[in-house]
Design an enzyme around this catalytic site. Structure first.
Site, PDB file in Angstrom:
ATOM      1  N   SER A 149     132.685  33.756  14.780  1.00  0.00           N
ATOM      2  CA  SER A 149     133.565  34.110  15.882  1.00  0.00           C
ATOM      3  C   SER A 149     134.850  34.673  15.292  1.00  0.00           C
ATOM      4  O   SER A 149     135.251  34.303  14.185  1.00  0.00           O
ATOM      5  CB  SER A 149     133.877  32.876  16.732  1.00  0.00           C
ATOM      6  N   TYR A 162     136.978  24.520  17.280  1.00  0.00           N
ATOM      7  CA  TYR A 162     135.982  25.596  17.226  1.00  0.00           C
ATOM      8  C   TYR A 162     136.304  26.572  16.101  1.00  0.00           C
ATOM      9  O   TYR A 162     135.420  26.987  15.338  1.00  0.00           O
ATOM     10  CB  TYR A 162     135.944  26.314  18.577  1.00  0.00           C
TER      11      TYR A 162
END
Length: 255
Positions: A149, A162
């Protein structure tokens, strides 16, 4: 050029929905036998129905369904053993499964939430690599695609668990690629960008999903990374820009 993966065996985690679901369908459409891994049995069965329907038209693609919670580390080990016993190798790994956790100040994140993010996004990815690395080395053109990501680099406020988990995934990807660069194995991370998925809706509930690319569009750009012709390794593939980019070392600020 049409991608031909006939005779190749692929593992896709998180295959019951979102990007993983469509990657599995694309791999099967290209002729691969897809080992589809996910917790949700209903989603896996729907995937299997779609692959069978496509096979009825084209004669290409098959699926083996593996209902598995990736917090079950022994189950991941058994998966590698079962693949070796049935196929004797693995050609493609797509480590796609992941969880968001919460969008929250880091000091407010509950321990159980942080631990779940690390277990699913990091520890299970390492365990999966450990389980299938010997099998990918037996392929004539092993390919590993690990989902990352942009948050691994932007480290946006409130995204700490995350972001940290995806930074860890990228570090493992790079190290693994360096270890295997003299082999036929090619290993890359993918930044899919904002995509119309349930995870994105959780992260940005006020966002209009119609402004984002559908996961089927994203999957079509990722699947070519499974090609036996691929040369790149140890890089990040940015779906939005449809290109590979290299990692950079920290830069001096002048202070």
């Amino acid at each position: 050029m049409t991608l031909d993966l006939s005779g190749r065996v692929a593992v896709v985690t998180g295959a019951s929905r979102g990007i993983g679901y469509f990657i599995a369908r694309e791999l099967a459409a290209a002729g691969a036998h897809v080992i589809a891994v996910a917790r949700t049995v209903g989603g896996l069965e729907e995937l299997d129905d779609q692959i069978k329907a496509e096979r009825a038209k084209t004669g290409k693609g098959e699926a083996t369904l593996v209902p598995l919670d990736l917090s079950d580390m022994a189950g991941i080990d058994r998966l590698g053993g079962a693949i070796h016993q049935r196929w004797g190798k693995l050609d493609i790994l797509v480590a796609n499964a992941g969880v968001l956790g919460v969008i929250s100040p880091i000091g407010h994140v509950e321990a159980k939430t942080f631990e779940k993010v690390m277990t699913i996004n990091v520890t299970s990815t390492w365990r999966l690599i450990r389980s299938v690395d010997p099998l990918l080395r037996l392929s004539d053109a092993g390919r590993a695609i690990l989902m990352s990501s942009s948050s691994a680099h932007s480290a946006r406020a409130f995204w700490a668990p995350y972001a940290a988990s995806k930074a860890a995934v990228e570090a493992m990807t790079r190290s693994w690629a360096h270890e295997t660069q003299s082999l036929a194995l090619r290993i890359n991370a993918v930044d899919p960008g904002a995509t119309r998925t349930a995870m994105r809706a959780q992260a940005a509930p006020g966002e209009d999903p119609e402004t984002l690319p559908h996961p089927s569009e994203v999957a079509k750009r990722i699947v070519p990374l499974a090609s036996p012709e691929l040369k790149e390794t140890g890089l990040i593939f940015q779906v939005k820009n449809n290109r590979f980019v290299a990692y950079r070392q920290p830069e001096q600020t002048g202070l």
